[in-house]
Design a protein around this motif. Structure first.
Motif, PDB file in Angstrom:
ATOM      1  N   LEU A  22       8.194 -17.626  -3.588  1.00 63.49           N
ATOM      2  CA  LEU A  22       8.689 -16.261  -3.747  1.00 63.49           C
ATOM      3  C   LEU A  22       8.168 -15.619  -5.029  1.00 63.49           C
ATOM      4  O   LEU A  22       7.852 -14.428  -5.051  1.00 63.49           O
ATOM      5  N   ASN A  23       8.065 -16.397  -6.088  1.00 65.38           N
ATOM      6  CA  ASN A  23       7.525 -15.853  -7.336  1.00 65.38           C
ATOM      7  C   ASN A  23       6.087 -15.392  -7.140  1.00 65.38           C
ATOM      8  O   ASN A  23       5.676 -14.334  -7.642  1.00 65.38           O
ATOM      9  N   GLN A  24       5.332 -16.183  -6.410  1.00 69.03           N
ATOM     10  CA  GLN A  24       3.957 -15.792  -6.129  1.00 69.03           C
ATOM     11  C   GLN A  24       3.920 -14.501  -5.291  1.00 69.03           C
ATOM     12  O   GLN A  24       3.113 -13.604  -5.543  1.00 69.03           O
ATOM     13  N   GLN A  25       4.813 -14.455  -4.274  1.00 68.33           N
ATOM     14  CA  GLN A  25       4.851 -13.252  -3.451  1.00 68.33           C
ATOM     15  C   GLN A  25       5.282 -12.027  -4.261  1.00 68.33           C
ATOM     16  O   GLN A  25       4.747 -10.925  -4.072  1.00 68.33           O
ATOM     17  N   ILE A  26       6.255 -12.211  -5.174  1.00 69.13           N
ATOM     18  CA  ILE A  26       6.699 -11.106  -6.022  1.00 69.13           C
ATOM     19  C   ILE A  26       5.558 -10.624  -6.911  1.00 69.13           C
ATOM     20  O   ILE A  26       5.367  -9.411  -7.113  1.00 69.13           O
ATOM     21  N   ALA A  27       4.790 -11.567  -7.436  1.00 72.24           N
ATOM     22  CA  ALA A  27       3.648 -11.161  -8.262  1.00 72.24           C
ATOM     23  C   ALA A  27       2.649 -10.339  -7.444  1.00 72.24           C
ATOM     24  O   ALA A  27       2.122  -9.316  -7.914  1.00 72.24           O
ATOM     25  N   ALA A  28       2.422 -10.789  -6.180  1.00 75.78           N
ATOM     26  CA  ALA A  28       1.511 -10.022  -5.318  1.00 75.78           C
ATOM     27  C   ALA A  28       2.078  -8.641  -5.026  1.00 75.78           C
ATOM     28  O   ALA A  28       1.356  -7.630  -5.035  1.00 75.78           O
ATOM     29  N   LEU A  29       3.405  -8.579  -4.768  1.00 71.16           N
ATOM     30  CA  LEU A  29       4.030  -7.284  -4.506  1.00 71.16           C
ATOM     31  C   LEU A  29       3.961  -6.368  -5.716  1.00 71.16           C
ATOM     32  O   LEU A  29       3.799  -5.155  -5.584  1.00 71.16           O
ATOM     33  N   ARG A  30       4.109  -6.938  -6.899  1.00 66.76           N
ATOM     34  CA  ARG A  30       3.994  -6.128  -8.102  1.00 66.76           C
ATOM     35  C   ARG A  30       2.600  -5.539  -8.230  1.00 66.76           C
ATOM     36  O   ARG A  30       2.443  -4.373  -8.640  1.00 66.76           O
ATOM     37  N   ARG A  31       1.595  -6.348  -7.909  1.00 69.96           N
ATOM     38  CA  ARG A  31       0.240  -5.808  -7.948  1.00 69.96           C
ATOM     39  C   ARG A  31       0.080  -4.674  -6.938  1.00 69.96           C
ATOM     40  O   ARG A  31      -0.525  -3.634  -7.231  1.00 69.96           O
ATOM     41  N   GLN A  32       0.651  -4.891  -5.722  1.00 66.01           N
ATOM     42  CA  GLN A  32       0.579  -3.834  -4.715  1.00 66.01           C
ATOM     43  C   GLN A  32       1.342  -2.585  -5.179  1.00 66.01           C
ATOM     44  O   GLN A  32       0.905  -1.451  -4.955  1.00 66.01           O
ATOM     45  N   LEU A  33       2.511  -2.802  -5.827  1.00 63.59           N
ATOM     46  CA  LEU A  33       3.293  -1.680  -6.310  1.00 63.59           C
ATOM     47  C   LEU A  33       2.526  -0.899  -7.378  1.00 63.59           C
ATOM     48  O   LEU A  33       2.556   0.340  -7.412  1.00 63.59           O
ATOM     49  N   ALA A  34       1.831  -1.630  -8.256  1.00 62.65           N
ATOM     50  CA  ALA A  34       1.023  -0.946  -9.270  1.00 62.65           C
ATOM     51  C   ALA A  34      -0.069  -0.107  -8.611  1.00 62.65           C
ATOM     52  O   ALA A  34      -0.333   1.037  -9.022  1.00 62.65           O
ATOM     53  N   ALA A  35      -0.681  -0.685  -7.545  1.00 59.29           N
ATOM     54  CA  ALA A  35      -1.704   0.082  -6.846  1.00 59.29           C
ATOM     55  C   ALA A  35      -1.106   1.318  -6.182  1.00 59.29           C
ATOM     56  O   ALA A  35      -1.695   2.416  -6.206  1.00 59.29           O
ATOM     57  N   LEU A  36       0.107   1.133  -5.588  1.00 60.41           N
ATOM     58  CA  LEU A  36       0.759   2.280  -4.953  1.00 60.41           C
ATOM     59  C   LEU A  36       1.129   3.347  -5.980  1.00 60.41           C
ATOM     60  O   LEU A  36       1.047   4.551  -5.705  1.00 60.41           O
TER      61      LEU A  36
END
Length: 335
Positions: free
Chosen positions: A134-148
């Motif tokens: 989940l931590n890895q997925q959250i990090a990926a989501l944060r990157r996606q959120l930054a892109a968004l």
């Protein structure tokens, strides 16, 4: 001896003997009374002593009864205490006897809890692994959120630019509309001037603001909506001519219409054809529109409306006021 002497001296004399006997009897009675008094005294003393003893016995008996009650109460308390003690004894005995089975059950519980702890440890390890994922997925989501967020910032910039363009277009549209209104006002002035020249200076036709007002009597008879009057049709012929000329002059992009409004006075109508003034005013406006269409005016440039008696221009209750309120109004306006 005296008695014997008496007998010898005088013969038989019984009185002295009687006195002696009586004296002897009295003495005996006195003796008996004395004995009775003595006995009564001793009996009285004895009875008094017995009463005293009886009183003391009664007191002692009362004391004994009181002591007995106290003893009985103490006995009850002792029995209650004994019962409680026996209950406690039985409870402790039961606890003692069940201690062996309880120990075995407790050992079973310990074993069961140990198994649960082992299972919890396995689950904890699995949960830690899932947390890592989940931590890895959250990090990926944060990157996606930054892109968004970056895309959103760019979109907001574009939106601001679009808003600026829209505001500019709105201003241009307002300017264009104002120009259209000015053009329509100019054509309205030309139309009114042409119509005034055609209709002449009749007292039953006048200009009120931005509209021509015809008295209903120019076109219609009382309580009717048919154009039976020749002079009324002649006026509408001139109106149709002016409208046809206007259609040629006004550019097609200007959405203009000629609105024909029917009005009545406040008096109720008594006609089998119309139920109320609404219907009469609307029917008269429609008759005018249909006549103009028959003369070649485009139906897209005509609007018929009925107002009944609810838009008076004169609120007096006189025949002159009623005549002024019975009218047909023509207004050149935007669609």
């Amino acid at each position: 001896m005296a008695l014997a002497r008496a007998r010898r001296d005088g013969g038989m004399n019984y009185w002295p003997g009687f006195v002696d006997a009586l004296s002897t009897l009295i003495l005996g009675i006195i003796f008996l009374l004395s004995i009775f008094v003595i006995v009564q005294f001793y009996l009285t003393q004895e009875v008094t002593g017995k009463d005293t003893a009886l009183s003391r016995l009664t007191e002692l008996l009362s004391l004994e009864k009181t002591g007995k009650l106290d003893l009985e109460e103490q006995l009850v308390q002792l029995r209650s205490t004994l019962t409680t003690a026996e209950g406690e004894r039985d409870r402790y005995r039961g606890l003692y006897e069940g201690a062996g089975g309880g120990a075995a059950e407790a050992q079973g519980k310990v074993n069961e809890l140990s198994g649960q702890i082992d299972a919890e440890k396995r689950l904890t390890a699995r949960a830690l692994a899932q947390v890592e994922v989940l931590n890895q997925q959250i990090a990926a989501l944060r990157r996606q959120l930054a892109a968004l967020e970056s895309a959103l910032d760019a979109s907001e910039k574009k939106d601001k630019e679009s808003q600026t363009r829209i505001a500019d277009l709105g201003q241009r549209l307002n300017v264009a509309l104002a120009q259209r209104v000015q053009e329509l006002s100019r054509y309205r002035s030309d139309f009114f001037g042409r119509l005034r020249a055609i209709l002449g200076n009749r007292p039953d036709i006048r200009i009120v603001g931005d509209r021509f007002v015809f008295q209903s009597e120019v076109f219609f008879d009382t309580a009717k909506a048919t154009l039976d009057k020749p002079e009324g049709r002649a006026e509408l012929d001139g109106l149709a001519t002016a409208l046809l000329e206007l259609e040629k002059k006004i550019p097609g992009e200007i959405a203009w219409v000629l609105r024909v409004d029917g009005h009545t006075d406040v008096r109720g109508i008594n006609s089998p054809q119309f139920r109320n003034n609404w219907e009469l005013s609307a029917a008269r406006a429609i008759s005018v529109v249909q006549y103009l269409i028959a003369k070649g005016v485009s139906p897209q440039r005509l609007v018929a409306a009925g107002f009944g008696e609810f838009q008076p221009i004169d609120t007096d209750k006189t025949e002159e006021a009623y005549a002024r309120n019975r009218r047909i109004e023509l207004k050149l306006t935007e669609r």
